[in-house]
Design a protein around this motif. Structure first.
Motif, PDB file in Angstrom:
ATOM      1  N   GLU A  65     -16.614 -30.068   0.870  1.00  0.00           N
ATOM      2  CA  GLU A  65     -15.575 -30.122   1.885  1.00  0.00           C
ATOM      3  C   GLU A  65     -14.378 -29.280   1.450  1.00  0.00           C
ATOM      4  O   GLU A  65     -14.129 -29.110   0.253  1.00  0.00           O
ATOM      5  N   PHE A  66     -13.633 -28.797   2.414  1.00  0.00           N
ATOM      6  CA  PHE A  66     -12.450 -28.004   2.100  1.00  0.00           C
ATOM      7  C   PHE A  66     -11.258 -28.928   1.934  1.00  0.00           C
ATOM      8  O   PHE A  66     -10.568 -29.273   2.901  1.00  0.00           O
ATOM      9  N   ASP A  67     -11.046 -29.350   0.681  1.00  0.00           N
ATOM     10  CA  ASP A  67      -9.889 -30.187   0.385  1.00  0.00           C
ATOM     11  C   ASP A  67      -8.660 -29.301   0.215  1.00  0.00           C
ATOM     12  O   ASP A  67      -8.721 -28.071   0.372  1.00  0.00           O
ATOM     13  N   GLU A  68      -7.558 -29.926  -0.113  1.00  0.00           N
ATOM     14  CA  GLU A  68      -6.296 -29.195  -0.215  1.00  0.00           C
ATOM     15  C   GLU A  68      -6.344 -28.081  -1.262  1.00  0.00           C
ATOM     16  O   GLU A  68      -5.813 -26.990  -1.050  1.00  0.00           O
ATOM     17  N   MET A  69      -7.027 -28.335  -2.382  1.00  0.00           N
ATOM     18  CA  MET A  69      -7.105 -27.330  -3.444  1.00  0.00           C
ATOM     19  C   MET A  69      -7.910 -26.119  -3.001  1.00  0.00           C
ATOM     20  O   MET A  69      -7.513 -24.970  -3.252  1.00  0.00           O
ATOM     21  N   LYS A  70      -9.054 -26.351  -2.362  1.00  0.00           N
ATOM     22  CA  LYS A  70      -9.891 -25.229  -1.928  1.00  0.00           C
ATOM     23  C   LYS A  70      -9.187 -24.419  -0.843  1.00  0.00           C
ATOM     24  O   LYS A  70      -9.244 -23.182  -0.842  1.00  0.00           O
ATOM     25  N   ILE A  71      -8.542 -25.110   0.084  1.00  0.00           N
ATOM     26  CA  ILE A  71      -7.806 -24.407   1.140  1.00  0.00           C
ATOM     27  C   ILE A  71      -6.679 -23.566   0.538  1.00  0.00           C
ATOM     28  O   ILE A  71      -6.455 -22.421   0.930  1.00  0.00           O
ATOM     29  N   SER A  72      -6.001 -24.136  -0.433  1.00  0.00           N
ATOM     30  CA  SER A  72      -4.919 -23.407  -1.102  1.00  0.00           C
ATOM     31  C   SER A  72      -5.459 -22.153  -1.792  1.00  0.00           C
ATOM     32  O   SER A  72      -4.825 -21.087  -1.751  1.00  0.00           O
ATOM     33  N   ALA A  73      -6.641 -22.266  -2.407  1.00  0.00           N
ATOM     34  CA  ALA A  73      -7.247 -21.117  -3.094  1.00  0.00           C
ATOM     35  C   ALA A  73      -7.615 -20.024  -2.091  1.00  0.00           C
ATOM     36  O   ALA A  73      -7.349 -18.835  -2.319  1.00  0.00           O
ATOM     37  N   ILE A  74      -8.233 -20.414  -0.963  1.00  0.00           N
ATOM     38  CA  ILE A  74      -8.603 -19.436   0.063  1.00  0.00           C
ATOM     39  C   ILE A  74      -7.359 -18.783   0.651  1.00  0.00           C
ATOM     40  O   ILE A  74      -7.324 -17.561   0.883  1.00  0.00           O
ATOM     41  N   ASN A  75      -6.322 -19.583   0.891  1.00  0.00           N
ATOM     42  CA  ASN A  75      -5.074 -19.017   1.418  1.00  0.00           C
ATOM     43  C   ASN A  75      -4.443 -18.036   0.441  1.00  0.00           C
ATOM     44  O   ASN A  75      -3.863 -17.023   0.847  1.00  0.00           O
ATOM     45  N   GLU A  76      -4.558 -18.342  -0.847  1.00  0.00           N
ATOM     46  CA  GLU A  76      -3.993 -17.435  -1.849  1.00  0.00           C
ATOM     47  C   GLU A  76      -4.773 -16.119  -1.884  1.00  0.00           C
ATOM     48  O   GLU A  76      -4.194 -15.043  -2.055  1.00  0.00           O
ATOM     49  N   ILE A  77      -6.100 -16.209  -1.715  1.00  0.00           N
ATOM     50  CA  ILE A  77      -6.910 -14.996  -1.637  1.00  0.00           C
ATOM     51  C   ILE A  77      -6.455 -14.152  -0.451  1.00  0.00           C
ATOM     52  O   ILE A  77      -6.285 -12.929  -0.550  1.00  0.00           O
ATOM     53  N   CYS A  78      -6.258 -14.811   0.690  1.00  0.00           N
ATOM     54  CA  CYS A  78      -5.776 -14.110   1.888  1.00  0.00           C
ATOM     55  C   CYS A  78      -4.429 -13.461   1.612  1.00  0.00           C
ATOM     56  O   CYS A  78      -4.204 -12.298   1.968  1.00  0.00           O
ATOM     57  N   ASN A  79      -3.529 -14.195   0.986  1.00  0.00           N
ATOM     58  CA  ASN A  79      -2.192 -13.676   0.694  1.00  0.00           C
ATOM     59  C   ASN A  79      -2.274 -12.437  -0.196  1.00  0.00           C
ATOM     60  O   ASN A  79      -1.588 -11.429   0.046  1.00  0.00           O
ATOM     61  N   ILE A  80      -3.131 -12.496  -1.220  1.00  0.00           N
ATOM     62  CA  ILE A  80      -3.275 -11.381  -2.148  1.00  0.00           C
ATOM     63  C   ILE A  80      -3.852 -10.158  -1.451  1.00  0.00           C
ATOM     64  O   ILE A  80      -3.324  -9.040  -1.556  1.00  0.00           O
ATOM     65  N   LEU A  81      -4.951 -10.374  -0.718  1.00  0.00           N
ATOM     66  CA  LEU A  81      -5.644  -9.242  -0.111  1.00  0.00           C
ATOM     67  C   LEU A  81      -4.849  -8.615   1.035  1.00  0.00           C
ATOM     68  O   LEU A  81      -4.685  -7.394   1.090  1.00  0.00           O
ATOM     69  N   ILE A  82      -4.367  -9.454   1.938  1.00  0.00           N
ATOM     70  CA  ILE A  82      -3.651  -8.902   3.088  1.00  0.00           C
ATOM     71  C   ILE A  82      -2.312  -8.300   2.667  1.00  0.00           C
ATOM     72  O   ILE A  82      -1.888  -7.277   3.213  1.00  0.00           O
TER      73      ILE A  82
END
Length: 248
Positions: A136-153
């Motif tokens: 499941e996408f808990d808060e930690m996993k969502i935060s990690a995916i969002n950080e990837i988005c922040n870095i790449l975009i």
């Protein structure tokens, strides 16, 4: 169809040809963005920015996780929203997006399958010494995916801003789950992009550690921003130094 390093969908080519004919006959009364401003030399310069941004993003992720990373931009892809939505269809997707504003505005989007997003979030968290269990996408996993988005975009947005000698502001990343076509339709509507407009996308693949996690990167620009970008390139008001490789 492929021209140089630009992949053009059948529908996009039809729109571009129609726009050129209408413009030649003086019948084109509406700004059609990329269709009206189609120029392979301009697109080649944009591709340089995409390559530079990709190398920069790859280095950021490697530094952040400690793992060897690979990020490739294969080409610039031109397609309509209808074609993009049809491609992703009703499959469940994970999307993270960031809006940007300034001299140009738009949305940067990362599109994952659920498995790819889970694998990549786990790899990111493991690289930071944190365990991520469960599917499941808990808060930690969502935060990690969002950080990837922040870095790449941010790598793309910063590169476009430097290329245009301007500044752009970014919103915080937003995590969404749902059917790919519905999520993308919402993004297109937010940017006032019609179904027969042309989207400029960078097709990318990312690999972290031994876990392959493929995803798409879309840079969604409304017509006025596409026109502005081409205008700046034609006037030569750009930073050509961005065409060189990112210096480790």
């Amino acid at each position: 169809m492929k021209i140089g390093n630009v992949e053009i969908s059948e529908k996009s080519l039809e729109i571009i040809v129609k726009s050129i004919v209408e413009k030649t006959l003086g019948e084109n009364m509406e700004d059609r963005g990329l269709a009206d401003n189609f120029d392979l030399d301009c697109l080649a310069k944009i591709e340089d920015v995409g390559k530079y941004a990709s190398e920069k993003a790859m280095k950021f992720i490697t530094d952040m996780t400690g793992y060897n990373s690979e990020l490739k931009v294969f080409n610039i892809r031109l397609a309509t929203p209808e074609e993009i939505k049809e491609e992703f269809g009703e499959d469940e997707k994970i999307i993270t997006k960031i809006n940007f504003n300034g001299d140009i505005k738009g949305t940067g989007v990362l599109i994952f399958s659920r498995d790819s997003a889970l694998n990549l979030s786990r790899a990111m968290l493991a690289g930071m010494g944190m365990e991520a269990e469960g599917d499941e996408f808990d808060e930690m996993k969502i935060s990690a995916i969002n950080e990837i988005c922040n870095i790449l975009i941010s790598a793309y947005v910063d590169s476009f801003a430097n290329f245009m000698k301007t500044s752009l502001t970014m919103s915080p990343p937003e995590f969404c789950e749902g059917k790919g076509n519905e999520l993308l339709d919402k993004i297109f509507n937010e940017n006032n992009i019609k179904n027969d407009d042309i989207i400029m996308a960078f097709k990318s693949s990312l690999y972290v550690c031994d876990v392959g996690a493929g995803f798409d990167v879309l840079i969604v620009l409304p017509n006025e921003s596409v026109s502005k970008l081409f205008e700046v390139i034609r006037k030569g008001e750009i930073n050509d130094k961005l065409s060189v490789k990112y210096d480790n």
